[in-house]
Design a protein around this motif. Structure first.
Motif, PDB file in Angstrom:
ATOM      1  N   CYS A  85      -6.707   5.373  -6.257  1.00 26.97           N
ATOM      2  CA  CYS A  85      -7.561   5.099  -5.092  1.00 26.97           C
ATOM      3  C   CYS A  85      -9.029   5.136  -5.516  1.00 26.97           C
ATOM      4  O   CYS A  85      -9.705   6.165  -5.359  1.00 26.97           O
ATOM      5  CB  CYS A  85      -7.308   6.147  -4.007  1.00 26.97           C
ATOM      6  SG  CYS A  85      -5.560   6.353  -3.587  1.00 26.97           S
ATOM      7  N   VAL A 132      -1.725   5.781   1.384  1.00 29.23           N
ATOM      8  CA  VAL A 132      -2.649   5.788   2.517  1.00 29.23           C
ATOM      9  C   VAL A 132      -2.172   6.880   3.470  1.00 29.23           C
ATOM     10  O   VAL A 132      -0.970   7.006   3.737  1.00 29.23           O
ATOM     11  CB  VAL A 132      -2.706   4.405   3.214  1.00 29.23           C
ATOM     12  CG1 VAL A 132      -1.347   3.961   3.746  1.00 29.23           C
ATOM     13  CG2 VAL A 132      -3.750   4.381   4.321  1.00 29.23           C
ATOM     14  N   VAL A 160      -1.951  -6.826   2.810  1.00 34.44           N
ATOM     15  CA  VAL A 160      -0.849  -5.860   2.636  1.00 34.44           C
ATOM     16  C   VAL A 160       0.416  -6.383   3.335  1.00 34.44           C
ATOM     17  O   VAL A 160       0.371  -6.771   4.504  1.00 34.44           O
ATOM     18  CB  VAL A 160      -1.246  -4.466   3.181  1.00 34.44           C
ATOM     19  CG1 VAL A 160      -0.063  -3.507   3.109  1.00 34.44           C
ATOM     20  CG2 VAL A 160      -2.438  -3.909   2.401  1.00 34.44           C
ATOM     21  N   GLU A 198       0.867  -1.192   0.000  1.00 38.92           N
ATOM     22  CA  GLU A 198       0.000   0.000   0.000  1.00 38.92           C
ATOM     23  C   GLU A 198       0.901   1.239   0.000  1.00 38.92           C
ATOM     24  O   GLU A 198       1.696   1.453   0.906  1.00 38.92           O
ATOM     25  CB  GLU A 198      -0.949   0.026   1.193  1.00 38.92           C
ATOM     26  CG  GLU A 198      -1.699   1.370   1.219  1.00 38.92           C
ATOM     27  CD  GLU A 198      -3.163   1.313   1.545  1.00 38.92           C
ATOM     28  OE1 GLU A 198      -3.967   1.573   0.633  1.00 38.92           O
ATOM     29  OE2 GLU A 198      -3.509   1.032   2.688  1.00 38.92           O
ATOM     30  N   ASN A 213      -4.968   1.478  -4.134  1.00 39.61           N
ATOM     31  CA  ASN A 213      -4.689   1.932  -2.773  1.00 39.61           C
ATOM     32  C   ASN A 213      -5.965   2.466  -2.121  1.00 39.61           C
ATOM     33  O   ASN A 213      -6.964   2.699  -2.801  1.00 39.61           O
ATOM     34  CB  ASN A 213      -3.627   3.038  -2.817  1.00 39.61           C
ATOM     35  CG  ASN A 213      -2.351   2.586  -3.498  1.00 39.61           C
ATOM     36  OD1 ASN A 213      -1.443   2.082  -2.867  1.00 39.61           O
ATOM     37  ND2 ASN A 213      -2.293   2.722  -4.821  1.00 39.61           N
ATOM     38  N   SER A 214      -5.887   2.720  -0.796  1.00 41.21           N
ATOM     39  CA  SER A 214      -7.130   3.078  -0.084  1.00 41.21           C
ATOM     40  C   SER A 214      -7.265   4.559   0.253  1.00 41.21           C
ATOM     41  O   SER A 214      -8.362   5.005   0.582  1.00 41.21           O
ATOM     42  CB  SER A 214      -7.250   2.243   1.190  1.00 41.21           C
ATOM     43  OG  SER A 214      -6.303   2.658   2.153  1.00 41.21           O
ATOM     44  N   THR A 217      -0.398   5.890  -8.085  1.00 41.88           N
ATOM     45  CA  THR A 217      -1.054   5.219  -6.958  1.00 41.88           C
ATOM     46  C   THR A 217      -2.523   5.647  -6.953  1.00 41.88           C
ATOM     47  O   THR A 217      -2.871   6.737  -6.510  1.00 41.88           O
ATOM     48  CB  THR A 217      -0.377   5.583  -5.625  1.00 41.88           C
ATOM     49  OG1 THR A 217      -0.504   6.989  -5.402  1.00 41.88           O
ATOM     50  CG2 THR A 217       1.093   5.197  -5.621  1.00 41.88           C
ATOM     51  N   ALA A 227      -4.667  -3.677   7.679  1.00 37.95           N
ATOM     52  CA  ALA A 227      -4.040  -3.788   6.354  1.00 37.95           C
ATOM     53  C   ALA A 227      -3.511  -5.205   6.147  1.00 37.95           C
ATOM     54  O   ALA A 227      -3.736  -5.822   5.094  1.00 37.95           O
ATOM     55  CB  ALA A 227      -2.917  -2.764   6.220  1.00 37.95           C
ATOM     56  N   SER A 264       2.160  -2.930  -7.504  1.00 34.45           N
ATOM     57  CA  SER A 264       2.306  -2.228  -6.221  1.00 34.45           C
ATOM     58  C   SER A 264       3.707  -2.461  -5.660  1.00 34.45           C
ATOM     59  O   SER A 264       4.329  -1.531  -5.136  1.00 34.45           O
ATOM     60  CB  SER A 264       1.216  -2.656  -5.231  1.00 34.45           C
ATOM     61  OG  SER A 264       1.412  -3.974  -4.752  1.00 34.45           O
ATOM     62  N   VAL A 298       4.018  -1.198   3.518  1.00 35.96           N
ATOM     63  CA  VAL A 298       3.285   0.075   3.479  1.00 35.96           C
ATOM     64  C   VAL A 298       4.275   1.234   3.384  1.00 35.96           C
ATOM     65  O   VAL A 298       5.291   1.242   4.071  1.00 35.96           O
ATOM     66  CB  VAL A 298       2.479   0.289   4.794  1.00 35.96           C
ATOM     67  CG1 VAL A 298       1.641   1.555   4.694  1.00 35.96           C
ATOM     68  CG2 VAL A 298       1.609  -0.893   5.120  1.00 35.96           C
ATOM     69  N   TYR A 309     -10.623  -0.619   2.695  1.00 36.82           N
ATOM     70  CA  TYR A 309      -9.163  -0.775   2.686  1.00 36.82           C
ATOM     71  C   TYR A 309      -8.732  -1.305   1.308  1.00 36.82           C
ATOM     72  O   TYR A 309      -9.568  -1.393   0.390  1.00 36.82           O
ATOM     73  CB  TYR A 309      -8.758  -1.678   3.860  1.00 36.82           C
ATOM     74  CG  TYR A 309      -8.919  -0.910   5.182  1.00 36.82           C
ATOM     75  CD1 TYR A 309      -7.829  -0.334   5.809  1.00 36.82           C
ATOM     76  CD2 TYR A 309     -10.183  -0.703   5.745  1.00 36.82           C
ATOM     77  CE1 TYR A 309      -7.972   0.412   6.983  1.00 36.82           C
ATOM     78  CE2 TYR A 309     -10.343   0.036   6.917  1.00 36.82           C
ATOM     79  CZ  TYR A 309      -9.233   0.584   7.527  1.00 36.82           C
ATOM     80  OH  TYR A 309      -9.385   1.342   8.671  1.00 36.82           O
ATOM     81  N   VAL A 310      -7.462  -1.642   1.161  1.00 38.61           N
ATOM     82  CA  VAL A 310      -6.962  -2.063  -0.157  1.00 38.61           C
ATOM     83  C   VAL A 310      -7.745  -3.256  -0.707  1.00 38.61           C
ATOM     84  O   VAL A 310      -8.142  -3.270  -1.870  1.00 38.61           O
ATOM     85  CB  VAL A 310      -5.459  -2.414  -0.091  1.00 38.61           C
ATOM     86  CG1 VAL A 310      -5.015  -3.094  -1.371  1.00 38.61           C
ATOM     87  CG2 VAL A 310      -4.634  -1.173   0.117  1.00 38.61           C
TER      88      VAL A 310
END
Ligand code: HPA
Ligand code: ZN
Length: 339
Positions: A236, A9, A84, A6, A268-269, A234, A79, A304, A87, A278-279
């Motif tokens: 979202c 975030v 995930v 991720e 991504n979140s 990235t 996560a 990612s 991060v 979330y992701v």
């Protein structure tokens, strides 16, 4: 569930309403309501600014190192449960400084949570310090000066908050200074701002990744440049729905075209406590709305890791987890086909 990194975030955007209420209570602070469901019912946004107003107001409950620890560790637990593995998380030191919280408390809490996450959850995490664009370039310079004594506790700088009217060009000098300190550079661009903001982030700020970048698709020369240099985006999706920065129909999300254009895009979140997931929730929503195949999903997961600020050998190790997951997911269909 896909193993992912991720990369977009905001730790402050992971403040779930239940934790918000308990931190307000712990610190003797008032909220508009002490009912998490009632607080959540207010999370209806018309644009980026309408979200930021509530987001910044809620952050006044974060006062001590323990608060920052609880925030970050809760996020890491959630996560990791969603797949995930690594991060690179944003935080907004200027908000906490304005609230009278010393930077030492912010770094102490976040770094302790990351250490615990590594030991207990097997998740790796790094910090990216964001400048609030609405406070301007001098404030960004002051913030970098205050943060440099903690240089070993963050890996890069980013640019967030209200986009329109605060172009990347304003921050050219502070990004050059961050580069000279050996810090990585990313910036939000093309969320609400146009392709010119993405060009500026690339050409003037020399960023290594673009956060969001949706509106880059409006400029074919920019799409070519992003592809040529393999600049990661990235993206979202649930954030874009919530802030009305993309079509309300997720089936029309720009991610489809980004994949078609072979851009290095990841899922991504952004601010999961506010945007409905979330992701893993973003992956599930996209899979359903865009009809993504196992191959597409594995590509997004691999992207990612390829987009992360990690050594190549570590990226290879993490991408191998994606390959194993893809093989496992394909297995039932292959078994059926050979019957
Ligand atoms: N965009 C810009 N700034 C932000 C966001 C976002 O989605 N979340 C927190 N700061
Ligand atoms: Zn963001």
């Amino acid at each position: 569930m896909w193993p992912t990194a991720e990369l977009h975030v905001h730790l402050e955007g992971t403040l779930e309403a239940e934790l918000l209420v308990s931190l307000a209570r712990r610190n003797g602070l008032a909220l508009p309501s002490s009912d998490p469901a009632e607080l959540r019912s207010r999370y209806v946004f018309s644009d980026l600014q309408s979200f930021l107003d509530i987001y910044y107001a809620n952050l006044s409950v974060l006062r001590t190192a323990e608060d920052f620890y609880d925030l970050a560790y809760s996020y890491l637990q959630r996560a990791k449960a969603g797949g995930v593995q690594h991060v690179e998380a944003f935080f907004d030191p200027q908000t906490h400084l304005e609230n009278g919280v010393p930077l030492a408390a912010v770094f102490e809490g976040f770094s302790a949570a990351f250490e615990q996450g590594r030991k207990t959850l097997g998740i790796s995490a790094e910090l990216i310090l964001c400048f609030l664009r609405h406070l301007g370039p001098e404030a960004a310079q002051d913030t970098l000066s205050l943060a440099l004594p903690y240089r070993d506790q963050f890996i890069g700088v980013g640019l967030d908050s209200s986009e329109i009217g605060f172009p990347p060009s304003l921050f050219t000098d502070v990004y050059a200074r961050a580069a000279a300190e050996g810090l990585h550079r990313v910036a939000h661009a093309g969320e609400e701002g146009g392709p010119d903001y993405v060009w500026q982030a690339l050409d003037l700020l020399q960023v290594e990744r673009i956060d969001h970048g949706n509106r880059a698709l409006e400029d074919p020369a920019l799409v070519t440049a992003l592809w040529d240099k393999q600049i990661p985006l990235t993206v979202c999706p649930l954030s874009n729905l919530s802030l009305k920065t993309a079509s309300p129909d997720l089936a029309e999300h720009p991610l489809r075209r980004m994949l078609e254009e072979n851009l290095l895009v990841s899922v991504n979140s952004d601010d999961p406590a506010y945007f409905g997931g979330y992701v893993d929730d973003n992956f599930a929503a996209l899979e359903h709305a865009l009809g993504l195949s196992t191959t597409d999903l594995a590509r997004l997961a691999r992207n990612s890791f390829r987009s992360a600020f990690l050594p190549e050998a570590e990226k290879d190790r993490l991408c191998a987890l994606v390959d194993a997951c893809a093989t496992q997911q394909a297995a039932p269909a292959e078994r059926d086909a050979t019957r």
